[in-house]
Design a protein around this motif. Structure first.
Motif, mmCIF file in Angstrom:
data_model
loop_
_atom_site.group_PDB
_atom_site.id
_atom_site.type_symbol
_atom_site.label_atom_id
_atom_site.label_comp_id
_atom_site.label_asym_id
_atom_site.label_seq_id
_atom_site.Cartn_x
_atom_site.Cartn_y
_atom_site.Cartn_z
ATOM 1 N N UNK A 38 54.482 -6.223 119.128
ATOM 2 C CA UNK A 38 55.092 -6.275 117.881
ATOM 3 C C UNK A 38 53.859 -6.234 116.825
ATOM 4 N N UNK A 39 53.003 -7.051 117.277
ATOM 5 C CA UNK A 39 51.652 -7.379 116.326
ATOM 6 C C UNK A 39 51.033 -6.042 116.161
ATOM 7 N N UNK A 40 50.889 -5.269 117.114
ATOM 8 C CA UNK A 40 50.218 -3.931 116.866
ATOM 9 C C UNK A 40 51.174 -2.924 116.244
ATOM 10 N N UNK A 41 52.512 -2.993 116.123
ATOM 11 C CA UNK A 41 53.343 -2.266 115.817
ATOM 12 C C UNK A 41 53.504 -1.148 116.522
ATOM 13 N N UNK A 42 53.602 -1.388 118.092
ATOM 14 C CA UNK A 42 53.813 -0.191 119.007
ATOM 15 C C UNK A 42 55.109 -0.549 119.493
ATOM 16 N N UNK A 43 55.838 0.422 120.075
ATOM 17 C CA UNK A 43 57.229 0.236 120.811
ATOM 18 C C UNK A 43 57.101 1.135 121.771
ATOM 19 N N UNK A 44 57.911 0.868 122.782
ATOM 20 C CA UNK A 44 57.886 1.681 123.928
ATOM 21 C C UNK A 44 59.181 1.613 124.835
ATOM 22 N N UNK A 45 59.254 2.092 125.983
ATOM 23 C CA UNK A 45 60.414 1.904 127.000
ATOM 24 C C UNK A 45 60.373 1.285 127.990
ATOM 25 N N UNK A 46 61.122 1.017 128.811
ATOM 26 C CA UNK A 46 61.091 0.273 130.100
ATOM 27 C C UNK A 46 60.316 1.284 131.160
ATOM 28 N N UNK A 47 59.428 0.516 131.957
ATOM 29 C CA UNK A 47 58.728 1.319 132.765
ATOM 30 C C UNK A 47 59.553 2.599 133.843
ATOM 31 N N UNK A 48 59.095 3.698 134.189
ATOM 32 C CA UNK A 48 59.743 4.555 134.892
ATOM 33 C C UNK A 48 59.165 4.617 136.100
ATOM 34 N N UNK A 49 59.931 4.815 137.270
ATOM 35 C CA UNK A 49 59.522 4.854 138.551
ATOM 36 C C UNK A 49 59.348 6.537 138.897
ATOM 37 N N UNK A 50 58.323 6.712 139.643
ATOM 38 C CA UNK A 50 58.089 7.969 140.091
ATOM 39 C C UNK A 50 57.488 7.875 141.620
ATOM 40 N N UNK A 51 58.202 8.655 142.376
ATOM 41 C CA UNK A 51 57.450 8.771 143.953
ATOM 42 C C UNK A 51 56.891 10.151 144.075
ATOM 43 N N UNK A 52 55.682 9.965 144.660
ATOM 44 C CA UNK A 52 55.010 11.127 145.072
ATOM 45 C C UNK A 52 54.634 11.145 146.571
ATOM 46 N N UNK A 53 54.945 12.458 146.914
ATOM 47 C CA UNK A 53 54.692 12.574 148.299
ATOM 48 C C UNK A 53 53.645 13.659 148.609
ATOM 49 N N UNK A 54 52.722 13.139 149.638
ATOM 50 C CA UNK A 54 51.447 13.991 149.872
ATOM 51 C C UNK A 54 50.923 13.722 151.218
ATOM 52 N N UNK A 55 50.187 14.579 151.640
ATOM 53 C CA UNK A 55 49.501 14.505 152.940
ATOM 54 C C UNK A 55 47.996 14.352 152.735
ATOM 55 N N UNK A 56 47.458 13.276 153.245
ATOM 56 C CA UNK A 56 46.149 13.033 152.858
ATOM 57 C C UNK A 56 45.544 12.813 154.341
ATOM 58 N N UNK A 57 44.151 12.817 154.202
ATOM 59 C CA UNK A 57 43.388 13.096 155.545
ATOM 60 C C UNK A 57 42.826 11.681 155.916
ATOM 61 N N UNK A 58 43.111 10.941 156.994
ATOM 62 C CA UNK A 58 42.700 9.485 157.301
ATOM 63 C C UNK A 58 42.135 9.749 158.675
ATOM 64 N N UNK A 59 40.795 9.539 158.922
ATOM 65 C CA UNK A 59 40.088 9.485 160.422
ATOM 66 C C UNK A 59 40.297 10.439 160.784
ATOM 67 N N UNK A 60 40.097 11.744 160.053
ATOM 68 C CA UNK A 60 40.295 13.007 160.597
ATOM 69 C C UNK A 60 41.792 13.456 161.046
ATOM 70 N N UNK A 61 42.707 12.670 160.747
ATOM 71 C CA UNK A 61 43.914 12.918 161.011
ATOM 72 C C UNK A 61 44.868 13.087 159.751
ATOM 73 N N UNK A 62 45.929 13.997 159.769
ATOM 74 C CA UNK A 62 46.713 14.079 158.507
ATOM 75 C C UNK A 62 47.897 13.020 158.523
#
Length: 205
Positions: A38-62
């Motif tokens: 309010x002091x900075x004169x900014x407005x926004x919306x509630x946080x939005x959730x996003x789920x990301x799926x990915x394959x990563x390499x850990x200790x040489x394994x996917x």
């Protein structure tokens, strides 16, 4: 530069670091204090959730990893400026971090953004220049905020912009804060104060 494009640039910082599949991790939302907004004169919306799926390499394994992340976007009411606060799980598998954000420095993080952003012609993240570094207390931790200079392509031509970037580990998550505004708009101090007003309650006490 359109506000939506500014917000998209900032949100990509979070999405570029998310990993995702069989192992699931979830962050807690991060926001900015309402009184500070309010002091900075900014407005926004509630946080939005996003789920990301990915394959990563850990200790040489996917590994298939799923990461639930959150982004909260705030816009100045009287200037084309945006601040995004994003939280992503600081996940580890077999003692190895599967979140690139936890390992990247400011400029390297922006280079990751350049690889992931949908419209790379609009914001030049390949040729960024560090113009300032400053420590601020964010979520109880002295955190370096790096300011970058680059350009954005608009219908009116190339516009010099400033990007302020900070990343801090807090209670099991990595919280990333990104402020973007035209160079001609003196918004840096305001956005850094808003970063200091970030709020986050993670799972780890």
């Amino acid at each position: 530069m359109q506000p939506r494009a500014i917000a998209a640039l900032a949100v990509v910082v979070l999405l570029a670091g998310c990993t995702g599949g069989a192992l699931s991790f979830a962050a807690s939302p991060a926001t900015v204090d309402e009184a500070a907004l309010d002091e900075a004169n900014y407005t926004g919306q509630a946080p939005e959730q996003v789920t990301i799926n990915e394959t990563v390499e850990v200790a040489g394994m996917s590994k298939q990893v799923s990461a639930t992340t959150w982004t909260a976007s705030y816009a100045a009411n009287d200037t084309p400026a945006t601040l995004v606060v994003a939280s992503t799980p600081d996940a580890t598998v077999a003692g190895q971090s599967v979140n690139p954000i936890a390992r990247l420095t400011g400029k390297e993080l922006l280079q990751r953004v350049a690889q992931e952003i949908g419209n790379r012609d609009q914001v030049d993240l390949e040729d960024v220049e560090v113009v300032q570094r400053e420590n601020r207390e964010i979520l109880g931790t002295q955190t370096e905020v790096t300011t970058f200079a680059t350009t954005a392509s608009t219908e009116q031509g190339d516009v010099p912009i400033r990007i302020h970037l900070a990343s801090v580990s807090h209670q099991g998550d990595v919280v990333v804060l990104v402020g973007v505004h035209p160079e001609e708009v003196d918004e840096r101090s305001t956005q850094l104060r808003l970063m200091e007003a970030a709020e986050h309650q993670g799972d780890e006490e």
